[in-house]
Design a protein around this motif. Sequence first.
Motif, PDB file in Angstrom:
ATOM      1  N   VAL A 166      -3.171 -80.154 -12.756  1.00 39.87           N
ATOM      2  CA  VAL A 166      -1.836 -80.077 -12.521  1.00 39.87           C
ATOM      3  C   VAL A 166      -1.059 -80.667 -13.907  1.00 39.87           C
ATOM      4  O   VAL A 166      -0.286 -80.037 -14.392  1.00 39.87           O
ATOM      5  N   SER A 167      -1.837 -81.708 -14.479  1.00 41.55           N
ATOM      6  CA  SER A 167      -1.323 -82.190 -15.948  1.00 41.55           C
ATOM      7  C   SER A 167      -1.496 -81.317 -16.888  1.00 41.55           C
ATOM      8  O   SER A 167      -0.250 -80.942 -17.533  1.00 41.55           O
ATOM      9  N   LEU A 168      -2.631 -80.370 -17.117  1.00 43.87           N
ATOM     10  CA  LEU A 168      -2.459 -79.387 -18.021  1.00 43.87           C
ATOM     11  C   LEU A 168      -1.830 -78.318 -17.669  1.00 43.87           C
ATOM     12  O   LEU A 168      -1.128 -77.401 -18.652  1.00 43.87           O
ATOM     13  N   LEU A 169      -1.598 -77.726 -16.556  1.00 43.38           N
ATOM     14  CA  LEU A 169      -0.620 -76.778 -16.153  1.00 43.38           C
ATOM     15  C   LEU A 169       0.924 -77.196 -16.583  1.00 43.38           C
ATOM     16  O   LEU A 169       1.675 -76.359 -17.134  1.00 43.38           O
ATOM     17  N   LEU A 170       1.427 -78.233 -16.367  1.00 43.42           N
ATOM     18  CA  LEU A 170       2.868 -78.763 -16.727  1.00 43.42           C
ATOM     19  C   LEU A 170       2.809 -78.950 -18.210  1.00 43.42           C
ATOM     20  O   LEU A 170       3.633 -78.612 -18.902  1.00 43.42           O
ATOM     21  N   LEU A 171       1.459 -79.376 -18.934  1.00 41.68           N
ATOM     22  CA  LEU A 171       1.609 -79.186 -20.397  1.00 41.68           C
ATOM     23  C   LEU A 171       1.840 -77.801 -20.881  1.00 41.68           C
ATOM     24  O   LEU A 171       2.810 -77.411 -21.770  1.00 41.68           O
ATOM     25  N   PHE A 172       1.184 -76.892 -20.346  1.00 39.65           N
ATOM     26  CA  PHE A 172       1.182 -75.635 -20.939  1.00 39.65           C
ATOM     27  C   PHE A 172       2.505 -74.874 -20.596  1.00 39.65           C
ATOM     28  O   PHE A 172       2.975 -74.223 -21.334  1.00 39.65           O
ATOM     29  N   VAL A 173       3.062 -75.187 -19.329  1.00 41.26           N
ATOM     30  CA  VAL A 173       4.366 -74.508 -19.098  1.00 41.26           C
ATOM     31  C   VAL A 173       5.257 -75.271 -20.055  1.00 41.26           C
ATOM     32  O   VAL A 173       6.268 -74.467 -20.567  1.00 41.26           O
ATOM     33  N   ALA A 174       5.244 -76.555 -20.366  1.00 39.06           N
ATOM     34  CA  ALA A 174       6.322 -77.283 -21.118  1.00 39.06           C
ATOM     35  C   ALA A 174       6.371 -76.738 -22.571  1.00 39.06           C
ATOM     36  O   ALA A 174       7.477 -76.489 -23.132  1.00 39.06           O
ATOM     37  N   VAL A 175       5.096 -76.403 -23.223  1.00 38.79           N
ATOM     38  CA  VAL A 175       4.897 -75.941 -24.493  1.00 38.79           C
ATOM     39  C   VAL A 175       5.098 -74.400 -24.544  1.00 38.79           C
ATOM     40  O   VAL A 175       5.148 -73.926 -25.795  1.00 38.79           O
ATOM     41  N   GLY A 176       5.339 -73.952 -23.491  1.00 33.02           N
ATOM     42  CA  GLY A 176       5.453 -72.161 -23.432  1.00 33.02           C
ATOM     43  C   GLY A 176       4.418 -71.808 -23.859  1.00 33.02           C
ATOM     44  O   GLY A 176       4.244 -70.450 -24.408  1.00 33.02           O
ATOM     45  N   VAL A 177       3.118 -72.007 -23.581  1.00 33.06           N
ATOM     46  CA  VAL A 177       1.718 -71.180 -23.825  1.00 33.06           C
ATOM     47  C   VAL A 177       1.265 -70.250 -22.582  1.00 33.06           C
ATOM     48  O   VAL A 177       1.475 -70.640 -21.872  1.00 33.06           O
ATOM     49  N   ASP A 178       1.251 -69.184 -22.920  1.00 32.40           N
ATOM     50  CA  ASP A 178       0.856 -68.161 -21.922  1.00 32.40           C
ATOM     51  C   ASP A 178      -0.565 -68.415 -21.452  1.00 32.40           C
ATOM     52  O   ASP A 178      -1.484 -68.758 -22.159  1.00 32.40           O
ATOM     53  N   ARG A 179      -0.643 -68.755 -20.078  1.00 31.37           N
ATOM     54  CA  ARG A 179      -1.997 -69.178 -19.555  1.00 31.37           C
ATOM     55  C   ARG A 179      -2.971 -67.825 -19.256  1.00 31.37           C
ATOM     56  O   ARG A 179      -2.542 -66.932 -19.322  1.00 31.37           O
TER      57      ARG A 179
END
Length: 272
Positions: free
Chosen positions: A116-129
């Motif tokens: 969950v933490s990494l998901l929020l980080l990637f969403v916050a910085v705008g990185v496509d998963r």
Amino acid sequence: MKNQASLFNVVSVTLGLAFLYLPILILVVYSFNDSRLVTVWGGWSTRWYGTLFHDQAFLDAAWITVRVGALSATIATILGTMAAIVLVRMGRFHGRMAFSAMVYAPLVMPEIIIGVSLLLLFVAVGVDRGFWTVTLAHVTLTMCFVAVVVQSRLVTFDRSLEEAALDLGCRPFKAFFLITLPIIAPAVISGWMLAFTLSLDDLVIASFTTGPGANTLPMMIYSQVRRGVTPEINAACTLMLTVVAIGVVIASIYTRRAEAERERAERLAAAG
């Protein structure tokens, strides 16, 4: 009394090993079942392995899983080895407690929290998963395990070998690659194998950090198991077990040979 104790130990160990490995053995046996029903034995057959290797979705997921595992394990091994060197060689520096806590946090932190933490980080910085986010997530998960393995070897490392090389004019960077790294190589390889296995097995963190076209093999197996266990799943799990087992055997052989070479070199040095 001793015979009774020995019998009790044998029975306990046998039951414990059966509890751990009997389900795996059943899975492997039923992967060769000719019947479509996994609970009904229909004779020996390898048809499901052939079906599996003609399943493009399975091949794509397996290739992604191997690539993610190999790349994340390599990065985690490099970073984990560097972290172990810092913790063992740098002594008590400012921020050591915080650095150590950050390195070892994934060991005790639930995987769902990391995901969950990494998901929020990637969403916050705008990185496509996708592939790279899963790889970075697995590096975060496995780096601490590599650090623990390598650190345990560095603690018992004889630094006089490095000091001798430095006294003979060898630069510290070169001394590390010529003296230290070959000696701690078994621990480094063990750390890489552990990181690769953890990446190969991960489901929770990958589920949070993956994106379209980057489904790993555990995710694919889990999605199919929810609809029911099929012989193809048994075959896929057996192949994963085989890959890991082969890797462990190769690593064990290399580690034993490296330890034997190191002991022989130490005996020659002591004799000389």
